[in-house]
Motif scaffolding. Sequence first.
Motif, mmCIF file in Angstrom:
data_model
loop_
_atom_site.group_PDB
_atom_site.id
_atom_site.type_symbol
_atom_site.label_atom_id
_atom_site.label_comp_id
_atom_site.label_asym_id
_atom_site.label_seq_id
_atom_site.Cartn_x
_atom_site.Cartn_y
_atom_site.Cartn_z
ATOM 1 N N LYS A 24 0.822 -1.219 0.000
ATOM 2 C CA LYS A 24 0.000 0.000 0.000
ATOM 3 C C LYS A 24 0.852 1.263 0.000
ATOM 4 C CE LYS A 24 -4.220 -1.630 2.309
ATOM 5 N NZ LYS A 24 -5.112 -1.423 3.474
ATOM 6 N N SER A 25 1.887 1.262 0.842
ATOM 7 C CA SER A 25 2.711 2.465 0.967
ATOM 8 C C SER A 25 3.524 2.735 -0.291
ATOM 9 C CB SER A 25 3.655 2.341 2.170
ATOM 10 O OG SER A 25 4.592 1.295 1.982
ATOM 11 N N GLY A 26 3.744 1.715 -1.096
ATOM 12 C CA GLY A 26 4.544 1.893 -2.305
ATOM 13 C C GLY A 26 3.736 2.276 -3.535
ATOM 14 N N ILE A 27 2.422 2.298 -3.407
ATOM 15 C CA ILE A 27 1.574 2.593 -4.561
ATOM 16 C C ILE A 27 1.566 4.092 -4.872
ATOM 17 C CG2 ILE A 27 -0.821 2.643 -5.373
ATOM 18 C CD1 ILE A 27 -1.245 0.003 -3.885
ATOM 19 N N VAL A 28 1.766 4.412 -6.132
ATOM 20 C CA VAL A 28 1.653 5.798 -6.598
ATOM 21 C C VAL A 28 0.256 5.924 -7.212
ATOM 22 C CG1 VAL A 28 2.582 7.575 -8.103
ATOM 23 C CG2 VAL A 28 4.132 5.911 -7.038
ATOM 24 N N LEU A 29 -0.644 6.549 -6.458
ATOM 25 C CA LEU A 29 -2.048 6.613 -6.866
ATOM 26 C C LEU A 29 -2.219 7.245 -8.248
ATOM 27 C CD1 LEU A 29 -5.018 6.175 -6.024
ATOM 28 C CD2 LEU A 29 -4.970 8.498 -5.085
ATOM 29 N N ARG A 30 -1.441 8.287 -8.526
ATOM 30 C CA ARG A 30 -1.550 8.988 -9.802
ATOM 31 C C ARG A 30 -1.369 8.046 -10.985
ATOM 32 N NH1 ARG A 30 2.508 10.294 -12.675
ATOM 33 N NH2 ARG A 30 3.958 10.147 -10.910
ATOM 34 N N VAL A 31 -0.410 7.134 -10.867
ATOM 35 C CA VAL A 31 -0.132 6.195 -11.963
ATOM 36 C C VAL A 31 -1.300 5.234 -12.146
ATOM 37 C CG1 VAL A 31 1.395 4.359 -12.757
ATOM 38 C CG2 VAL A 31 2.354 6.364 -11.600
ATOM 39 N N VAL A 32 -1.844 4.740 -11.043
ATOM 40 C CA VAL A 32 -2.984 3.819 -11.113
ATOM 41 C C VAL A 32 -4.174 4.505 -11.772
ATOM 42 C CG1 VAL A 32 -4.614 2.418 -9.775
ATOM 43 C CG2 VAL A 32 -2.224 2.561 -9.054
ATOM 44 N N VAL A 33 -4.456 5.734 -11.354
ATOM 45 C CA VAL A 33 -5.598 6.482 -11.904
ATOM 46 C C VAL A 33 -5.406 6.744 -13.395
ATOM 47 C CG1 VAL A 33 -6.853 8.666 -11.829
ATOM 48 C CG2 VAL A 33 -6.188 7.534 -9.693
ATOM 49 N N GLU A 34 -4.204 7.149 -13.788
ATOM 50 C CA GLU A 34 -3.933 7.438 -15.200
ATOM 51 C C GLU A 34 -4.194 6.212 -16.079
ATOM 52 O OE1 GLU A 34 0.072 8.805 -15.267
ATOM 53 O OE2 GLU A 34 -0.428 10.874 -14.681
ATOM 54 N N ARG A 35 -3.796 5.045 -15.580
ATOM 55 C CA ARG A 35 -3.997 3.830 -16.376
ATOM 56 C C ARG A 35 -5.471 3.441 -16.437
ATOM 57 N NH1 ARG A 35 1.520 0.261 -15.086
ATOM 58 N NH2 ARG A 35 2.933 1.970 -15.661
ATOM 59 N N LEU A 36 -6.191 3.684 -15.356
ATOM 60 C CA LEU A 36 -7.632 3.411 -15.383
ATOM 61 C C LEU A 36 -8.343 4.374 -16.329
ATOM 62 C CD1 LEU A 36 -8.467 2.708 -11.621
ATOM 63 C CD2 LEU A 36 -8.311 1.056 -13.492
ATOM 64 N N GLU A 37 -7.884 5.610 -16.385
ATOM 65 C CA GLU A 37 -8.484 6.590 -17.307
ATOM 66 C C GLU A 37 -8.301 6.156 -18.761
ATOM 67 O OE1 GLU A 37 -8.077 10.708 -14.646
ATOM 68 O OE2 GLU A 37 -6.461 10.120 -16.039
ATOM 69 N N ARG A 38 -7.221 5.416 -19.015
ATOM 70 C CA ARG A 38 -6.997 4.898 -20.380
ATOM 71 C C ARG A 38 -7.713 3.566 -20.596
ATOM 72 N NH1 ARG A 38 -1.351 5.981 -19.258
ATOM 73 N NH2 ARG A 38 -0.945 3.739 -19.361
ATOM 74 N N GLY A 39 -8.381 3.058 -19.558
ATOM 75 C CA GLY A 39 -9.059 1.770 -19.663
ATOM 76 C C GLY A 39 -8.115 0.589 -19.540
ATOM 77 N N ASP A 40 -6.909 0.848 -19.050
ATOM 78 C CA ASP A 40 -5.886 -0.203 -18.916
ATOM 79 C C ASP A 40 -5.925 -0.790 -17.496
ATOM 80 O OD1 ASP A 40 -3.710 -1.862 -19.084
ATOM 81 O OD2 ASP A 40 -2.216 -0.246 -19.271
ATOM 82 N N VAL A 41 -6.867 -1.698 -17.270
ATOM 83 C CA VAL A 41 -7.030 -2.293 -15.938
ATOM 84 C C VAL A 41 -5.812 -3.132 -15.566
ATOM 85 C CG1 VAL A 41 -8.400 -3.896 -14.548
ATOM 86 C CG2 VAL A 41 -9.543 -2.259 -16.057
ATOM 87 N N ASN A 42 -5.319 -3.926 -16.508
ATOM 88 C CA ASN A 42 -4.138 -4.754 -16.223
ATOM 89 C C ASN A 42 -2.933 -3.884 -15.883
ATOM 90 O OD1 ASN A 42 -5.385 -7.251 -16.593
ATOM 91 N ND2 ASN A 42 -4.973 -7.265 -18.788
ATOM 92 N N GLY A 43 -2.801 -2.756 -16.577
ATOM 93 C CA GLY A 43 -1.704 -1.837 -16.288
ATOM 94 C C GLY A 43 -1.830 -1.246 -14.900
ATOM 95 N N ALA A 44 -3.067 -0.984 -14.475
ATOM 96 C CA ALA A 44 -3.306 -0.449 -13.128
ATOM 97 C C ALA A 44 -2.916 -1.477 -12.075
ATOM 98 C CB ALA A 44 -4.771 -0.058 -12.977
ATOM 99 N N VAL A 45 -3.231 -2.739 -12.334
ATOM 100 C CA VAL A 45 -2.849 -3.812 -11.402
ATOM 101 C C VAL A 45 -1.331 -3.930 -11.335
ATOM 102 C CG1 VAL A 45 -2.970 -6.294 -10.936
ATOM 103 C CG2 VAL A 45 -4.990 -5.099 -11.786
ATOM 104 N N ASP A 46 -0.671 -3.871 -12.501
ATOM 105 C CA ASP A 46 0.795 -3.961 -12.542
ATOM 106 C C ASP A 46 1.437 -2.818 -11.763
ATOM 107 O OD1 ASP A 46 0.684 -6.237 -14.109
ATOM 108 O OD2 ASP A 46 0.947 -5.159 -16.005
ATOM 109 N N ALA A 47 0.813 -1.631 -11.814
ATOM 110 C CA ALA A 47 1.375 -0.452 -11.143
ATOM 111 C C ALA A 47 1.393 -0.615 -9.626
ATOM 112 C CB ALA A 47 0.578 0.793 -11.526
ATOM 113 N N MET A 48 0.606 -1.540 -9.099
ATOM 114 C CA MET A 48 0.576 -1.764 -7.644
ATOM 115 C C MET A 48 1.733 -2.647 -7.180
ATOM 116 S SD MET A 48 -3.528 -2.127 -7.002
ATOM 117 C CE MET A 48 -4.657 -1.076 -7.927
#
Length: 237
Positions: free
Chosen positions: A26-50
């Motif tokens: 949790k502490s290592g997650i960069v929320l901005r990156v996760v949100v950006e990938r979800l905005e592009r519809g890249d769910v797998n990319g959002a999971v990878d970003a975690m």
Amino acid sequence: MTFDELLAKYEPALAAAFRQAIEEIKSGIVLRVVVERLERGDVNGAVDAMQIEPEVFSALEIALQDAFNAGGTNAVAELPKVMDPQGNRVIWRFGVRNPVAEAILRDLSSTMVTHITDDQRQGIRLALEQGLARGANPRSTALDVVGRQSRVTGRREGGVIGLTRYQIEFIERARLHLDSGDPDLMNRYFELKTRDKRFDRTVMAAIRAGKPVTGEALAKIIGRLRDKNLLLRGEML
């Protein structure tokens, strides 16, 4: 030590090591990156970003090795005293460096960690997909998964990271029931053993008024349900 004493000593250590790994993720997650990938519809990319990788569970593997070693040592101590044909006492010893013991431990820890990481990624992917499907915006969807930062502790609280895929499905179903406005579905909330009973009055009031539970009240109820299920997850391990 008795078997119960071993459990009392090592169960909390394993649960704590698991919680430590979840906090590290949790502490290592960069929320901005996760949100950006979800905005592009890249769910797998959002999971990878975690970055949910096996290496983060190294403390859990160490705790498992300690418990395994203690169990083996304890078992050897319980073996009967015997003598060899020359009249010498047979000395029993246990060590995790024994090739057979090493193989068992390696398989056990590897299987556990692989299962945890794979299940985590599947569950988180499901939670992200369901959040977007019900119309939540990418940021809200991401926060529901990774947790919201506490103003008091500065740490992320809530979220679904650490829960099993089945726990995530179970909690999402509870959300849908409470948000449905259907009294029959909403009443199923009271069957949940991991619910926070302090919210029972809130749910009952909504049922009597013929309204769904929404907004901040729903967020708090689901947040507590997630927290209690995470504690249960540590105990299950």
